[in-house]
Design an enzyme around this catalytic site. Structure first.
Site, PDB file in Angstrom:
ATOM      1  CB  ALA A 111      48.536 173.130  51.421  1.00 26.59           C
ATOM      2  CG  PHE A 112      48.865 175.094  45.753  1.00 28.36           C
ATOM      3  CD1 PHE A 112      50.043 175.359  46.433  1.00 28.36           C
ATOM      4  CD2 PHE A 112      48.934 174.813  44.389  1.00 28.36           C
ATOM      5  CE1 PHE A 112      51.253 175.348  45.774  1.00 28.36           C
ATOM      6  CE2 PHE A 112      50.144 174.806  43.726  1.00 28.36           C
ATOM      7  CZ  PHE A 112      51.309 175.071  44.423  1.00 28.36           C
ATOM      8  CE  LYS A 113      53.907 172.462  47.835  1.00 29.05           C
ATOM      9  NZ  LYS A 113      53.562 173.846  48.186  1.00 29.05           N
ATOM     10  CG  ASP A 114      45.542 168.494  49.402  1.00 25.30           C
ATOM     11  OD1 ASP A 114      46.366 167.616  49.695  1.00 25.30           O
ATOM     12  OD2 ASP A 114      44.910 169.145  50.255  1.00 25.30           O
ATOM     13  CG  LEU A 117      51.403 165.931  45.707  1.00 29.17           C
ATOM     14  CD1 LEU A 117      52.075 166.523  46.939  1.00 29.17           C
ATOM     15  CD2 LEU A 117      52.148 164.685  45.242  1.00 29.17           C
TER      16      LEU A 117
END
Ligand SMILES: *Cc1c(COP(=O)(O)O)cnc(C)c1O
Length: 498
Positions: A111-114, A117
Site C-alpha cells: 500500500a502507498f503508506k510504505d 512509513l
C-alpha cells in the site's frame, strides 16, 4: 526551517521536534514557516536524477536541522532495492498518452503508506537522537488495516524503539490480519481488539492523554510516540513522487517544459493530496487537483458547497482505507489556501468541535474551486470501473485506485479537459484480492484467503506482490486479543511493567 501551528497557538519549533511531537500539543498541526520553491530549471534537471536524489533535494529544503549525511542515510535505508524492488521506486503506468497511473504500492506491504512509513521511522530515530533522550520510545498505532502493517515494517528492528499496533479483531480483511500477525522482528507487538476501529482509536487516544501512565512509563525509561498521518515526517516523503513523476514525463518527451498537469488522488485523511498541493506551491506546474472520495463523501460536498458537515453516518465500503469522516490534513490545506489565516482555522475547528460542522467564507471557497474539484464513486461504480478498466486496458485496479479512475472519468466527461493527468494508484490489487475478483466476475467470495491471490495472478497476469506471497505459509506469531478497556494492561504486560 521552523515549524508553526495552523492555529497560531504554539512557539515555532525545529523539524526534529515537530517530528518527535507529531501534532501541536495545544491543538493544531505543524506546518513549515515558509514554503520553499524550485525553479522550472531545477524541476527540469530532476529528469536526470534517481528517486533517492530527488528525495534528498526535497527533504533538505524542509528538514534543515538534519545533516546531509543523516538525510542521505535515512533515504538510502528507506528506498533500498530490498524494500522497493523496482528501480524507479514509484513507476508510472500509461493507460494512454494522456493518463498515467502513479504506482505507489511497490513497497514491503503493498500500500502507498510504505513510501512514508519506510522513511519516517528513520527520521524519527534520528530526531530522538538529536534530543539526547535516553528513553526507549514506544510507538502506539491504532489501525483500520493498512497503516498498521506499514508501520510495523518501518519500525521493525530499529534500535531504541518498540511498536505496538492495535487493530479491530473483526474489522480487517483476512489478508490484512495475516500481514500483521505474521510480522517478525524483535520489537514488534500486535494486539487484536474486540471492537471496531473507533473503539481502538479512542482507547489509544485515552492512553496518550493519561498523565499517570506517562509518569509510570517515564520512571521505567519509556516514552510514548505516534506514527499517524498528521506527523509532518509522514507528509514530506510524499512530496517527492509528484516531482519524480513529473520529471519522468518530461524526460520521456510526454510533457513540454512548464506544461501543467492534473492530479487525481483517492482521498481519506487528505495526506496524499495535500502533499500534491505542497508540491504545486513549490513550483510543480498543476492545472487542477481532483479529490476522489467513496460513499463517505464529506469532502465532495465540501468542495462543492464550502460546508464541512460531519454529522452523518460512517459507511463501511470496499475501499476501507478511505472510510473516514474527519480528514485531519484538511486543516493544513485550509491554512495555506487562506493565506495562512490562523484565526479562521481556529474558529472553524472550534465550530467543528462544538457543532460537528463548519462553513467557510465565499472568498475562500472561490480560491479553492479555482484549482480543486471533488467528486465520489459509489460502491457499484467502483466495481464497474475495475471491470471496465480491465476490459479496456487489461489493467487491474485495486478498489481505492478505481475510485480515483471513476471520478476522473466523470470529470473528463463533464469538462472535456485533455490535460495530461497523473492518477495516484494507492494499493496493489492483490491486497484487496477478494473485491477485485468479484468485480472481475469471479463469483461470490466472502473472505479473502491466501489462495485467492493465485486466482488473481492468473486473471491479471501480474506477479503476486512479494509482500503478500507465501502469506498462508507464514507462522502467526502475534496472538494477543484484548477488550478495549484492557489495552493499558496489555501495554504494561508487553513492556513487562507491573
Ligand atoms: C491511506 C490510503 C488512502 C488515503 O490516503 P490519505 O493520504 O489518507 O488521503 C487511499 N488508498 C489507500 C490504499 C490507502 O492505504
Amino acid at each position: 526551517m521552523k515549524y508553526i501551528s495552523t492555529r497560531g497557538n504554539y512557539q515555532a519549533v525545529e523539524a526534529a521536534e515537530a517530528i518527535r511531537t507529531g501534532m501541536v500539543p495545544t491543538g493544531g498541526l505543524f506546518v513549515p514557516e515558509e514554503i520553499p520553491v524550485f525553479s522550472l530549471a531545477e524541476i527540469q534537471e530532476m529528469a536526470g536524477k534517481e528517486y533517492q536524489e530527488i528525495a534528498f533535494q526535497v527533504l533538505e529544503k524542509y528538514l534543515t536541522d538534519f545533516t546531509a549525511e543523516e538525510l542521505k542515510e535515512a533515504i538510502g535505508l528507506a528506498y533500498s532495492r530490498s524494500k522497493f524492488p523496482v528501480a524507479e521506486v514509484v513507476p508510472l503506468y500509461a493507460l494512454d498518452q494522456n493518463q498515467y497511473l502513479m504506482e505507489l504500492w511497490h513497497g514491503p506491504t503493498a500500500a502507498f503508506k510504505d513510501i512514508a512509513l519506510q522513511l519516517m521511522p528513520q527520521l524519527l530515530i534520528r530526531a530522538i537522537k538529536k534530543a539526547e533522550l535516553d528513553r526507549e520510545i514506544v510507538i502506539l498505532v491504532a489501525t483500520s488495516g493498512d497503516t498498521g502493517k506499514a508501520a510495523l515494517e518501518g519500525f521493525k528492528d530499529l534500535p531504541g524503539v518498540k511498536i505496538i499496533v492495535f487493530y479491530p479483531a473483526e474489522g480487517v480483511s483476512k489478508i490484512q490480519e495475516l500481514q500483521m500477525t505474521t510480522t517478525d522482528g524483535n520489537n514488534t507487538f500486535v494486539v487484536g481488539v474486540k471492537g471496531n476501529f473507533d473503539d481502538c482509536q479512542t482507547a489509544v487516544k485515552t492512553i496518550f492523554a493519561d498523565q499517570d501512565l506517562k509518569k509510570l512509563l517515564a520512571s521505567k525509561g519509556y516514552q510514548f510516540s505516534s506514527a499517524n498521518s498528521i506527523n509532518w515526517g509522514r507528509l514530506v516523503p510524499q512530496l517527492v513522487y509528484y516531482f519524480s513523476s513529473y520529471a519522468r514525463l518530461l524526460k520521456n518527451g510526454l510533457l513540454g517544459q512548464g506544461e501543467k498537469i492534473n492530479i487525481v488522488v483517492p482521498t481519506g485523511n487528505f495526506g496524499n493530496i495535500l502533499a500534491a498541493y505542497y508540491a504545486y506551491r513549490m513550483g510543480l506546474p498543476v492545472n487542477r487537483f481532483i479529490c476522489a472520495s467513496n460513499d463517505n463523501n464529506i469532502l465532495t460536498d465540501f468542495f462543492q458547497t464550502g460546508i464541512h458537515d460531519t454529522r452523518r453516518d460512517f459507511k463501511k465500503t470496499i475501499s476501507p482505507s478511505m472510510d473516514i469522516l474527519i480528514s485531519s490534513n484538511l486543516e493544513r490545506f485550509l491554512f495555506e489556501i487562506t493565506g495562512r489565516d490562523a484565526g479562521k482555522i481556529k474558529q472553524w475547528y472550534q465550530d467543528l468541535k462544538e457543532e460537528g460542522k463548519f462553513e467557510i467564507d465565499r472568498e475562500t471557497l472561490n480560491e479553492i474551486q479555482a484549482i480543486f474539484s471533488g467528486d465520489y464513486s459509489s460502491e457499484e461504480e467502483t466495481i464497474k470501473t475495475i471491470k471496465e478498466t480491465y476490459e479496456q486496458y487489461q489493467y487491474t485496479l485495486d478498489p481505492h485506485t478505481a475510485v480515483a479512475v471513476d471520478v476522473y472519468n466523470k470529470y473528463k466527461a463533464k469538462n472535456h479537459d485533455d490535460t495530461v493527468t497523473i492518477i495516484a494508484s494507492t494499493a496493489s490489487p492483490f491486497k484487496f484480492a477478494e473485491t477485485v475478483l468479484q468485480a472481475l466476475g469471479q463469483g461470490e467470495i466472502d473472505n479473502a484467503k491466501p489462495e485467492h491471490l493465485e486466482d488473481l495472478q492468473k486473471i491479471s497476469g501480474l506477479e503476486i506482490h512479494p509482500g503478500l506471497r507465501d502469506l498462508g505459509d507464514k507462522k502467526v506469531v502475534h496472538k494477543r486479543i484484548a477488550y478495549n478497556e484492557h489495552i493499558e494492561k496489555e501495554i504494561l504486560d508487553i513492556l513487562q511493567i507491573r
